[in-house]
Motif scaffolding. Structure first.
Motif, PDB file in Angstrom:
ATOM      1  N   PRO A 162     -17.571 -27.338  49.112  1.00  0.00           N
ATOM      2  CA  PRO A 162     -17.540 -28.222  50.582  1.00  0.00           C
ATOM      3  C   PRO A 162     -16.862 -27.149  51.496  1.00  0.00           C
ATOM      4  O   PRO A 162     -16.841 -27.292  52.411  1.00  0.00           O
ATOM      5  N   VAL A 163     -15.321 -27.090  51.103  1.00  0.00           N
ATOM      6  CA  VAL A 163     -14.867 -26.386  51.496  1.00  0.00           C
ATOM      7  C   VAL A 163     -15.010 -25.144  52.518  1.00  0.00           C
ATOM      8  O   VAL A 163     -15.242 -25.333  53.596  1.00  0.00           O
ATOM      9  N   VAL A 164     -15.662 -24.501  51.741  1.00  0.00           N
ATOM     10  CA  VAL A 164     -15.824 -23.574  52.109  1.00  0.00           C
ATOM     11  C   VAL A 164     -17.248 -23.550  52.882  1.00  0.00           C
ATOM     12  O   VAL A 164     -17.521 -22.681  53.886  1.00  0.00           O
ATOM     13  N   LEU A 165     -18.009 -24.205  52.419  1.00  0.00           N
ATOM     14  CA  LEU A 165     -19.043 -24.586  53.286  1.00  0.00           C
ATOM     15  C   LEU A 165     -18.856 -25.091  54.967  1.00  0.00           C
ATOM     16  O   LEU A 165     -19.198 -24.219  55.896  1.00  0.00           O
ATOM     17  N   VAL A 166     -17.431 -26.042  54.706  1.00  0.00           N
ATOM     18  CA  VAL A 166     -16.855 -26.382  56.520  1.00  0.00           C
ATOM     19  C   VAL A 166     -16.870 -24.739  57.490  1.00  0.00           C
ATOM     20  O   VAL A 166     -17.090 -25.062  58.169  1.00  0.00           O
ATOM     21  N   VAL A 174     -17.253 -21.523  56.706  1.00  0.00           N
ATOM     22  CA  VAL A 174     -18.311 -20.991  57.266  1.00  0.00           C
ATOM     23  C   VAL A 174     -19.308 -21.817  58.042  1.00  0.00           C
ATOM     24  O   VAL A 174     -19.202 -20.783  59.265  1.00  0.00           O
ATOM     25  N   LEU A 175     -19.414 -22.596  57.828  1.00  0.00           N
ATOM     26  CA  LEU A 175     -19.884 -23.386  59.473  1.00  0.00           C
ATOM     27  C   LEU A 175     -19.327 -23.027  60.377  1.00  0.00           C
ATOM     28  O   LEU A 175     -19.407 -22.599  62.498  1.00  0.00           O
ATOM     29  N   LEU A 176     -18.233 -23.578  60.797  1.00  0.00           N
ATOM     30  CA  LEU A 176     -17.198 -23.566  61.499  1.00  0.00           C
ATOM     31  C   LEU A 176     -16.698 -22.207  62.318  1.00  0.00           C
ATOM     32  O   LEU A 176     -16.343 -21.997  63.627  1.00  0.00           O
ATOM     33  N   ALA A 177     -16.784 -20.935  60.955  1.00  0.00           N
ATOM     34  CA  ALA A 177     -16.338 -19.607  61.532  1.00  0.00           C
ATOM     35  C   ALA A 177     -18.552 -18.883  61.693  1.00  0.00           C
ATOM     36  O   ALA A 177     -17.934 -18.247  63.371  1.00  0.00           O
ATOM     37  N   GLY A 178     -19.252 -20.021  61.701  1.00  0.00           N
ATOM     38  CA  GLY A 178     -20.321 -19.770  62.518  1.00  0.00           C
ATOM     39  C   GLY A 178     -20.558 -19.381  64.053  1.00  0.00           C
ATOM     40  O   GLY A 178     -20.962 -19.022  64.626  1.00  0.00           O
ATOM     41  N   ARG A 179     -20.026 -20.572  64.583  1.00  0.00           N
ATOM     42  CA  ARG A 179     -20.002 -21.293  65.770  1.00  0.00           C
ATOM     43  C   ARG A 179     -18.445 -20.242  66.420  1.00  0.00           C
ATOM     44  O   ARG A 179     -18.424 -19.730  67.935  1.00  0.00           O
ATOM     45  N   VAL A 180     -17.539 -19.675  65.474  1.00  0.00           N
ATOM     46  CA  VAL A 180     -16.160 -18.682  66.139  1.00  0.00           C
ATOM     47  C   VAL A 180     -16.637 -17.264  66.433  1.00  0.00           C
ATOM     48  O   VAL A 180     -16.211 -16.841  67.263  1.00  0.00           O
ATOM     49  N   LEU A 181     -17.201 -16.527  64.888  1.00  0.00           N
ATOM     50  CA  LEU A 181     -17.425 -15.197  65.113  1.00  0.00           C
ATOM     51  C   LEU A 181     -18.156 -15.093  65.576  1.00  0.00           C
ATOM     52  O   LEU A 181     -18.726 -15.860  65.093  1.00  0.00           O
ATOM     53  N   ALA A 222     -16.567 -12.365  56.566  1.00  0.00           N
ATOM     54  CA  ALA A 222     -15.549 -13.558  56.557  1.00  0.00           C
ATOM     55  C   ALA A 222     -16.702 -14.364  55.072  1.00  0.00           C
ATOM     56  O   ALA A 222     -15.264 -15.080  54.122  1.00  0.00           O
ATOM     57  N   ALA A 223     -17.940 -14.658  54.543  1.00  0.00           N
ATOM     58  CA  ALA A 223     -18.157 -15.848  53.873  1.00  0.00           C
ATOM     59  C   ALA A 223     -17.707 -14.895  52.725  1.00  0.00           C
ATOM     60  O   ALA A 223     -17.153 -15.786  51.532  1.00  0.00           O
ATOM     61  N   VAL A 224     -17.969 -14.026  52.340  1.00  0.00           N
ATOM     62  CA  VAL A 224     -17.300 -12.944  51.004  1.00  0.00           C
ATOM     63  C   VAL A 224     -15.562 -13.286  50.946  1.00  0.00           C
ATOM     64  O   VAL A 224     -15.089 -14.144  49.838  1.00  0.00           O
ATOM     65  N   VAL A 225     -14.751 -13.123  51.903  1.00  0.00           N
ATOM     66  CA  VAL A 225     -13.485 -13.728  51.786  1.00  0.00           C
ATOM     67  C   VAL A 225     -13.026 -14.947  51.397  1.00  0.00           C
ATOM     68  O   VAL A 225     -12.275 -15.172  50.382  1.00  0.00           O
ATOM     69  N   LEU A 226     -13.808 -15.831  51.881  1.00  0.00           N
ATOM     70  CA  LEU A 226     -13.430 -17.381  51.348  1.00  0.00           C
ATOM     71  C   LEU A 226     -13.917 -17.302  50.369  1.00  0.00           C
ATOM     72  O   LEU A 226     -13.564 -17.772  49.512  1.00  0.00           O
TER      73      LEU A 226
END
Length: 150
Positions: A51-55, A57-64, A72-76
């Motif tokens: 759940p932390v990774v999904l949240v 990733v969703l936040l990063a998708g809006r910013v990155l 970024a998803a691979v890093v997480l």
């Protein structure tokens, strides 16, 4: 197809051998501890890490920018999983003063080196993806459109 079956058979044999070693060389207390640890790993993964990774990733998708999403998803995923697995050694659980050979390294330093390498590779991957995107995007355009007109 034959290669896949051979690799699958080797995996099954290795797993069976590992199970035999575990069951034949451990007492009930050790087996119980291993079962609790494995179950705890599943619970932590499913109810904390995922759940932390999904949240994030969703936040990063809006910013990155779009070309940074996959790195970024691979890093997480990589750092989340490795960090969870490293908790026992990072916390030095099991260290004993009468046996200095247990946990005899600076595991925190090793973890930080891994974090730096993963972040460096993610930055390099992002830059490569950005340069490829710029080469394929027509100049003067708005960056192109995705299939489906979105």
């Amino acid at each position: 197809m034959t290669g896949r079956l051979a690799v699958g058979a080797l995996g099954v044999l290795a797993g069976a051998y590992g199970a035999w070693l575990l069951l034949s060389r451990q007492d009930l207390t050790q087996l119980t501890s291993a079962a609790v640890w494995l179950a705890g790993g599943v619970v932590v993964h499913d109810f904390v890490l995922a759940p932390v990774v999904l949240v994030l990733v969703l936040l990063a998708g809006r910013v990155l920018p779009r070309h940074a999403h996959a790195p970024a998803a691979v890093v997480l995923v990589v750092l989340g999983a490795v960090s969870l697995l490293a908790v026992p050694v990072l916390g030095r659980f099991g260290a004993r003063p009468d046996n200095p050979t247990l946990l005899d390294r600076s595991y925190g330093t090793g973890w930080l080196v891994l974090v730096a390498l993963v972040l460096l590779l993610a930055v390099v991957a992002t830059l490569v993806r950005r340069s490829r995107h710029r080469r394929t995007t027509p100049s003067g355009g708005s960056g192109g459109t995705r299939p489906g007109g979105r």
